[in-house]
Motif scaffolding. Structure first.
Motif, PDB file in Angstrom:
ATOM      1  N   VAL A  93      10.127  -1.690  -9.753  1.00 55.88           N
ATOM      2  CA  VAL A  93       8.920  -2.580  -9.200  1.00 55.88           C
ATOM      3  C   VAL A  93       9.721  -2.926  -7.678  1.00 55.88           C
ATOM      4  O   VAL A  93       7.924  -3.004  -6.966  1.00 55.88           O
ATOM      5  N   PHE A  94      10.856  -3.322  -7.577  1.00 49.79           N
ATOM      6  CA  PHE A  94      10.637  -3.518  -5.778  1.00 49.79           C
ATOM      7  C   PHE A  94      10.398  -2.994  -5.227  1.00 49.79           C
ATOM      8  O   PHE A  94       9.896  -3.243  -4.118  1.00 49.79           O
ATOM      9  N   PRO A  95      10.215  -1.938  -4.796  1.00 49.01           N
ATOM     10  CA  PRO A  95       9.800  -0.830  -3.901  1.00 49.01           C
ATOM     11  C   PRO A  95       7.960  -0.847  -2.809  1.00 49.01           C
ATOM     12  O   PRO A  95       7.426  -0.650  -1.914  1.00 49.01           O
ATOM     13  N   ILE A  96       7.481  -1.032  -4.862  1.00 50.72           N
ATOM     14  CA  ILE A  96       6.431  -1.818  -4.280  1.00 50.72           C
ATOM     15  C   ILE A  96       5.971  -2.542  -3.661  1.00 50.72           C
ATOM     16  O   ILE A  96       4.856  -2.479  -2.523  1.00 50.72           O
ATOM     17  N   THR A  97       6.949  -3.535  -3.455  1.00 45.59           N
ATOM     18  CA  THR A  97       6.665  -4.849  -3.006  1.00 45.59           C
ATOM     19  C   THR A  97       7.007  -4.548  -1.345  1.00 45.59           C
ATOM     20  O   THR A  97       6.359  -5.736  -0.618  1.00 45.59           O
ATOM     21  N   ILE A  98       7.826  -3.667  -1.301  1.00 44.31           N
ATOM     22  CA  ILE A  98       8.056  -3.696   0.120  1.00 44.31           C
ATOM     23  C   ILE A  98       6.671  -2.657   0.990  1.00 44.31           C
ATOM     24  O   ILE A  98       6.745  -3.006   2.607  1.00 44.31           O
ATOM     25  N   ILE A  99       6.405  -1.805   0.222  1.00 47.68           N
ATOM     26  CA  ILE A  99       5.634  -1.412   0.914  1.00 47.68           C
ATOM     27  C   ILE A  99       4.310  -1.694   1.007  1.00 47.68           C
ATOM     28  O   ILE A  99       3.749  -1.558   2.095  1.00 47.68           O
ATOM     29  N   THR A 145      -3.538  -2.117  -3.952  1.00 50.96           N
ATOM     30  CA  THR A 145      -3.304  -2.680  -5.954  1.00 50.96           C
ATOM     31  C   THR A 145      -4.567  -1.535  -6.863  1.00 50.96           C
ATOM     32  O   THR A 145      -4.269  -1.080  -7.598  1.00 50.96           O
ATOM     33  N   LEU A 146      -5.106  -0.833  -5.861  1.00 49.11           N
ATOM     34  CA  LEU A 146      -6.112   0.370  -6.915  1.00 49.11           C
ATOM     35  C   LEU A 146      -5.693   1.366  -7.112  1.00 49.11           C
ATOM     36  O   LEU A 146      -5.570   1.881  -8.361  1.00 49.11           O
ATOM     37  N   VAL A 147      -4.692   1.739  -5.599  1.00 51.45           N
ATOM     38  CA  VAL A 147      -4.393   2.805  -5.976  1.00 51.45           C
ATOM     39  C   VAL A 147      -2.638   2.815  -7.293  1.00 51.45           C
ATOM     40  O   VAL A 147      -2.360   3.639  -7.395  1.00 51.45           O
ATOM     41  N   PHE A 148      -1.907   1.701  -6.995  1.00 52.95           N
ATOM     42  CA  PHE A 148      -1.431   1.701  -7.866  1.00 52.95           C
ATOM     43  C   PHE A 148      -1.288   1.382  -9.125  1.00 52.95           C
ATOM     44  O   PHE A 148      -1.045   1.551 -10.230  1.00 52.95           O
ATOM     45  N   ALA A 149      -3.009   0.723  -9.048  1.00 53.82           N
ATOM     46  CA  ALA A 149      -2.896   0.954 -10.717  1.00 53.82           C
ATOM     47  C   ALA A 149      -3.400   1.738 -11.311  1.00 53.82           C
ATOM     48  O   ALA A 149      -3.069   2.781 -12.249  1.00 53.82           O
ATOM     49  N   PRO A 160      -2.762  -8.587  -3.225  1.00 53.14           N
ATOM     50  CA  PRO A 160      -3.341  -9.084  -1.946  1.00 53.14           C
ATOM     51  C   PRO A 160      -3.081 -10.265  -1.150  1.00 53.14           C
ATOM     52  O   PRO A 160      -2.559 -10.262  -0.457  1.00 53.14           O
ATOM     53  N   PHE A 161      -2.691 -11.501  -2.564  1.00 50.51           N
ATOM     54  CA  PHE A 161      -2.583 -12.183  -1.865  1.00 50.51           C
ATOM     55  C   PHE A 161      -1.514 -12.701  -1.350  1.00 50.51           C
ATOM     56  O   PHE A 161      -0.496 -13.596   0.136  1.00 50.51           O
ATOM     57  N   PHE A 162      -0.006 -11.584  -1.893  1.00 48.92           N
ATOM     58  CA  PHE A 162       1.253 -11.114  -1.445  1.00 48.92           C
ATOM     59  C   PHE A 162       1.076 -11.093   0.219  1.00 48.92           C
ATOM     60  O   PHE A 162       1.432 -11.449   0.988  1.00 48.92           O
ATOM     61  N   MET A 163       0.463 -10.054   0.523  1.00 48.38           N
ATOM     62  CA  MET A 163      -0.131  -9.367   1.727  1.00 48.38           C
ATOM     63  C   MET A 163      -0.549 -10.311   3.434  1.00 48.38           C
ATOM     64  O   MET A 163       0.062 -10.414   3.314  1.00 48.38           O
ATOM     65  N   PHE A 164      -1.684 -11.226   2.447  1.00 45.61           N
ATOM     66  CA  PHE A 164      -2.090 -11.977   3.535  1.00 45.61           C
ATOM     67  C   PHE A 164      -1.403 -12.986   3.230  1.00 45.61           C
ATOM     68  O   PHE A 164      -1.150 -13.423   4.981  1.00 45.61           O
ATOM     69  N   ALA A 165      -0.253 -13.726   2.939  1.00 45.04           N
ATOM     70  CA  ALA A 165       0.331 -14.501   3.422  1.00 45.04           C
ATOM     71  C   ALA A 165       1.193 -14.267   4.384  1.00 45.04           C
ATOM     72  O   ALA A 165       1.551 -14.916   5.461  1.00 45.04           O
ATOM     73  N   ASN A 166       1.967 -12.916   4.037  1.00 48.22           N
ATOM     74  CA  ASN A 166       2.728 -12.800   4.978  1.00 48.22           C
ATOM     75  C   ASN A 166       2.844 -12.185   6.464  1.00 48.22           C
ATOM     76  O   ASN A 166       2.755 -12.633   7.512  1.00 48.22           O
ATOM     77  N   SER A 167       0.896 -11.541   6.403  1.00 44.99           N
ATOM     78  CA  SER A 167       0.506 -11.569   7.413  1.00 44.99           C
ATOM     79  C   SER A 167       0.121 -13.158   8.124  1.00 44.99           C
ATOM     80  O   SER A 167       0.251 -12.414   9.365  1.00 44.99           O
ATOM     81  N   MET A 168      -0.284 -13.833   7.661  1.00 45.85           N
ATOM     82  CA  MET A 168      -1.102 -14.707   7.926  1.00 45.85           C
ATOM     83  C   MET A 168       0.588 -15.861   8.717  1.00 45.85           C
ATOM     84  O   MET A 168       0.400 -16.229   9.371  1.00 45.85           O
ATOM     85  N   ASN A 169       1.282 -15.421   7.746  1.00 49.50           N
ATOM     86  CA  ASN A 169       2.775 -15.609   8.230  1.00 49.50           C
ATOM     87  C   ASN A 169       2.839 -15.784   9.943  1.00 49.50           C
ATOM     88  O   ASN A 169       3.563 -16.413  10.688  1.00 49.50           O
ATOM     89  N   SER A 170       3.041 -14.235  10.005  1.00 51.39           N
ATOM     90  CA  SER A 170       3.258 -13.941  11.805  1.00 51.39           C
ATOM     91  C   SER A 170       2.238 -14.296  12.416  1.00 51.39           C
ATOM     92  O   SER A 170       3.019 -14.788  13.603  1.00 51.39           O
ATOM     93  N   ILE A 171       1.266 -14.353  12.192  1.00 49.37           N
ATOM     94  CA  ILE A 171      -0.377 -14.876  13.097  1.00 49.37           C
ATOM     95  C   ILE A 171       0.380 -16.360  13.267  1.00 49.37           C
ATOM     96  O   ILE A 171      -0.045 -17.026  14.420  1.00 49.37           O
TER      97      ILE A 171
END
Length: 183
Positions: free
Chosen positions: A35-41, A88-92, A121-132
């Motif tokens: 599953v780890f590559p999914i989180t990397i994407i 999330t929808l594509v992965f599901a 969605p939360f993972f992506m939001f947190a990582n994007s916003m951290n950069s900003i």
């Protein structure tokens, strides 16, 4: 703080590996590795949006252009929200195709994957916003939000896996809880 924030982000996977390995064995560890590559994407897309916005935000701040700075952050929030939901929808929808090679641990992989994608969605939001947030001049806040999420994951992993007996689902839910708090 920037480096510490990135190191703490890496701890999510390490902590899951440790507790899953102790609680479920090598098949559980294998499932997380599938599953780890999914989180990397998801991470790659979130950093694409977050780092791109951070660079443009820095340019706008240098020009004293508050209007475009605000627009860029708003656009990044919209883009990462839509991207997170679509991913999330594509992965599901393609879960079984994605996991087809995990024959020996398909049960663990499905259980972990099905729960973990809800937090994308939360993972992506947190990582994007951290950069900003770092580009906006608050690297300590970015590090703190990541650190709090990781601490929640570290605390909830053993509780969910060992005390509640939730196994792979518990590890995924602990990770999601940390990601939601970070976001």
């Amino acid at each position: 703080p920037c480096i510490m924030s990135l190191l703490v982000s890496a701890l999510y996977n390490i902590v899951d590996q440790i507790f899953i390995g102790r609680g479920l064995g090598f098949l559980g560890n294998g499932a997380t590795n599938v599953v780890f590559p999914i989180t990397i994407i998801a991470l790659a897309i979130s950093l694409l949006v977050g780092d791109g916005c951070a660079a443009y935000l820095s340019i706008c701040q240098g020009r004293m252009d508050a209007e475009n700075a605000h627009k860029s952050v708003g656009n990044a929030i919209g883009l990462i929200t839509v991207s997170g939901i679509l991913l999330t929808l594509v992965f599901a929808l393609f879960r079984d195709s994605i996991l087809q090679d995990s024959v020996n641990n398909i049960g663990y992989a499905r259980e972990y994957f099905s729960c973990l994608i809800l937090g994308i969605p939360f993972f992506m939001f947190a990582n994007s916003m951290n950069s900003i947030i770092r580009a906006d001049g608050s690297p300590q806040f970015a590090m703190g939000s990541t650190l709090v999420g990781c601490i929640i994951n570290v605390v909830l992993d053993p509780v969910a896996i060992f005390i509640l007996g939730w196994g792979m689902k518990g590890a995924a839910l602990a990770t999601i809880a940390g990601q939601i708090v970070s976001a």
